[in-house]
Motif scaffolding. Sequence first.
Motif, short mmCIF file in Angstrom:
data_model
loop_
_atom_site.label_atom_id
_atom_site.label_comp_id
_atom_site.label_asym_id
_atom_site.label_seq_id
_atom_site.Cartn_x
_atom_site.Cartn_y
_atom_site.Cartn_z
N THR A 100 -8.81 13.82 15.98
CA THR A 100 -8.21 13.69 17.31
C THR A 100 -6.70 13.48 17.21
N ASN A 101 -6.27 12.43 16.51
CA ASN A 101 -4.85 12.13 16.31
C ASN A 101 -4.71 11.59 14.89
N PRO A 102 -4.27 12.41 13.91
CA PRO A 102 -4.29 11.97 12.51
C PRO A 102 -3.46 10.71 12.26
N GLY A 103 -2.29 10.58 12.90
CA GLY A 103 -1.47 9.38 12.68
C GLY A 103 -2.16 8.12 13.16
N PHE A 148 -7.63 3.41 10.32
CA PHE A 148 -8.38 3.32 9.07
C PHE A 148 -7.80 2.24 8.16
N CYS A 149 -6.48 2.22 7.98
CA CYS A 149 -5.85 1.22 7.12
C CYS A 149 -6.05 -0.19 7.67
N THR A 150 -5.94 -0.33 9.01
CA THR A 150 -6.12 -1.66 9.62
C THR A 150 -7.55 -2.15 9.42
N LEU A 151 -8.53 -1.28 9.68
CA LEU A 151 -9.93 -1.66 9.50
C LEU A 151 -10.24 -1.97 8.03
N ALA A 152 -9.72 -1.15 7.13
CA ALA A 152 -9.99 -1.37 5.70
C ALA A 152 -9.42 -2.70 5.23
N SER A 153 -8.17 -3.02 5.63
CA SER A 153 -7.58 -4.30 5.23
C SER A 153 -8.35 -5.48 5.80
N LYS A 195 -5.79 10.58 3.58
CA LYS A 195 -4.51 10.56 4.29
C LYS A 195 -4.63 11.13 5.69
N SER A 196 -5.61 12.01 5.92
CA SER A 196 -5.78 12.59 7.26
C SER A 196 -6.34 11.58 8.26
N GLY A 197 -7.04 10.53 7.78
CA GLY A 197 -7.55 9.51 8.69
C GLY A 197 -8.91 9.81 9.27
#
Length: 427
Positions: A77-80, A86-91, A136-138
């Motif tokens: 939908t929106n890669p950025g 993804f990074c927030t959830l993973a951390s 990296k694509s998210g």
Amino acid sequence: MAAAAAVVTSGLEGGMSRSRGEGSGEVVVERRPGAAYHMFVVMEDLVEKLKLLHYEEELLRQNNLKPPSRHYFALPTNPGEQFYMFCTLASWLINRAGRPFEPPQEYDDPNATISNILSELRSFGRTADFPPSKLKSGYGEHVCYVLDCLAEEALKYIGFTWKRPTYPVEELEEETVPEDDAELTLDKVDEEFVEEETDSEENFIDLNVLKAQTYRLDMNESAKQEDILESTTDAAEWSLEVERVRPQLKVMIRTDNKDWRIHVDQMHQHKSGIESALKETKGFLDKLHNEISRTLEKIGSREKYINNQLEHLVQEYRAAQAQLSEVRERYQQGNGGVTEKTRLLSEVTEELEKVKQEMEEKGSSMTDGAPLVKIKQSLTKLKQETIQMDIRIGVVEHTSLQSKLKKSNMTRDMHATIIPESAIGSY
């Protein structure tokens, strides 16, 4: 939870089947037809696990984030935005699993962030046999796999276990024995006959009334039995009267579906139908059974022949699979070293950028002529102020000299006007 993790890992790794190319010795990776849709199932499981971890209260509301949909990381939908989520959830999941991990910032290097997440995932004992660029694509199956593994580790850390379901206790109602209306009694038949006579549009003759009328006629004509020795009624008229009265003498009995006799008749009819159909279908079923048994025997014999012919190829495949596992282990070790070197390279690059920026600032300050211009302007301003001060000093000195001269003249005049006392005595 371990079983669920095994299912997810097998779904990600088992979505691909490997076969050896002819004459080349290379391993060709082939995806199964359902592997493209497995990430939707993993994403739905991930949403349920995040709800068990209370991520809406602890993560989304604190960071003012929208809750992801059931297929958020499965579709682009929106890669950025997806990569940041993804990074927030993973951390957050790594922190929930008992490992300290700083949340990502806006200007962090994405490669370094991904390498740190993968290193934490490997520290939990999970496999990550895919390049970091896939994250990296998210979105995609690898993103869903990583988040699902981290969610499982977080649930293990907090000690979450499934409890046995509690079923509601249903109260048993008292069974009421229905009245058996199938039994036919003479009283009911008489009542039904009376109802039919009142409700039906056709006119039927009441047998009891007819019986009473005939009885009265017999009683009235019993005295005239001597006269009834010869019938005077015409046979044709009697036949016409019989034809006219016959429809009115017909007794109609209404059939009831609750009658057990009707059920018995239906059972006999169904039984005869089943027996006749069984005779026809039994021959077809026996024929089909024989064909299937012969086909299974042929398949078994061909399987044995194929296994005997391909035994050496199976052994080669097993050896190649063992070599592949060894190469994977070496690749994982090398990949860990590459991530460490990448992190060091990013740190050195940041220090180099800082040194370059400082050198550019110093060089620009050395070649800039603006300070000299400012110094010259300051010197000219000081000279002008010095001249003004000199003029003011001269004016002050002139003023002080004049005041001294005036004072000396006044003293001299005062001394000149004083008359000596000797001269006053002489007068």
